[in-house]
Write a protein that holds these residues in place. Structure first.
Motif, PDB file in Angstrom:
ATOM      1  N   LEU A  12       0.789  -1.228   0.000  1.00 26.45           N
ATOM      2  CA  LEU A  12       0.000   0.000   0.000  1.00 26.45           C
ATOM      3  C   LEU A  12       0.822   1.280   0.000  1.00 26.45           C
ATOM      4  O   LEU A  12       0.322   2.335  -0.394  1.00 26.45           O
ATOM      5  N   SER A  13       2.077   1.232   0.420  1.00 24.56           N
ATOM      6  CA  SER A  13       2.875   2.458   0.457  1.00 24.56           C
ATOM      7  C   SER A  13       3.670   2.685  -0.832  1.00 24.56           C
ATOM      8  O   SER A  13       4.346   3.705  -0.979  1.00 24.56           O
ATOM      9  N   THR A  59      -1.307   4.680  -4.201  1.00 29.99           N
ATOM     10  CA  THR A  59      -0.655   4.786  -2.900  1.00 29.99           C
ATOM     11  C   THR A  59      -1.691   4.854  -1.779  1.00 29.99           C
ATOM     12  O   THR A  59      -2.611   5.661  -1.816  1.00 29.99           O
ATOM     13  N   HIS A  60      -1.536   3.961  -0.817  1.00 28.58           N
ATOM     14  CA  HIS A  60      -2.376   3.820   0.385  1.00 28.58           C
ATOM     15  C   HIS A  60      -3.763   3.242   0.114  1.00 28.58           C
ATOM     16  O   HIS A  60      -4.548   3.091   1.033  1.00 28.58           O
ATOM     17  N   SER A  61      -4.110   2.934  -1.157  1.00 36.56           N
ATOM     18  CA  SER A  61      -5.435   2.367  -1.414  1.00 36.56           C
ATOM     19  C   SER A  61      -5.362   0.972  -2.029  1.00 36.56           C
ATOM     20  O   SER A  61      -6.316   0.223  -1.950  1.00 36.56           O
TER      21      SER A  61
END
Length: 171
Positions: A12-13, A59-61
């Protein structure tokens, strides 16, 4: 024309970038090597700059997308006759910041229309002088000229018709 590619990344990062491979084009009637150098240059220039993209990063999703837009000047495809196609494939690659990547081919099909032939010569005229002192002769009096034309549709065939002859000074 447009297309959309979706992608996922379980990390996710991670951040992502997009690259596009050179276009590969296939003409439905044969080899593109039959194009004139000018047509080849115009086509290559058009295809190399035709595809643009917008990245919506994941990113993050875990889920992202690449919106693709294909746009090229119409005259780059004038060589296509009615119904002929040019199939263009671009390999689009999404790469994360750790070097892992995934590639997907994206295909666009351009379909030709009929472009009219264009007469490139001027008006043709002719003059015939009758044979002096000769009557009853069946010998032909002749005049000639040349009508030239071009057609952007490279595989078109042509016919010529002469719809009427105008005789000046005849009463």
């Amino acid at each position: 024309a447009s297309a959309q590619l979706s992608f996922t990344d379980v990390d996710l990062s991670d951040t992502h970038s997009v690259t596009m491979g050179a276009p590969a084009a296939t003409w439905s009637v044969g080899s593109l090597s039959g194009l004139t150098p000018a047509d080849t240059t115009a086509l290559n220039t058009a295809l190399n700059s035709a595809l643009s993209y917008t990245l919506a990063d994941s990113t993050h999703s875990g889920a992202g997308s690449v919106a693709l837009a294909f746009s090229a000047a119409d005259d780059a495809f004038d060589f296509l006759a009615k119904g002929e196609t040019l199939t263009v494939v671009y390999n689009v690659t999404v790469t994360d910041n750790n070097g892992a990547s995934s590639t997907q081919p994206v295909t666009f099909v351009i379909t030709g229309t009929n472009d009219a032939p264009v007469v490139t010569s001027g008006t043709q005229t002719g003059a015939i002088t009758e044979h002096a002192g000769v009557t009853g002769s069946t010998a032909l009096d002749t005049a000639s000229g040349a009508v030239t034309f071009t057609d952007a549709d490279l595989s078109d065939t042509h016919t010529v018709t002469v719809p009427g002859v105008i005789a000046a000074g005849v009463t």
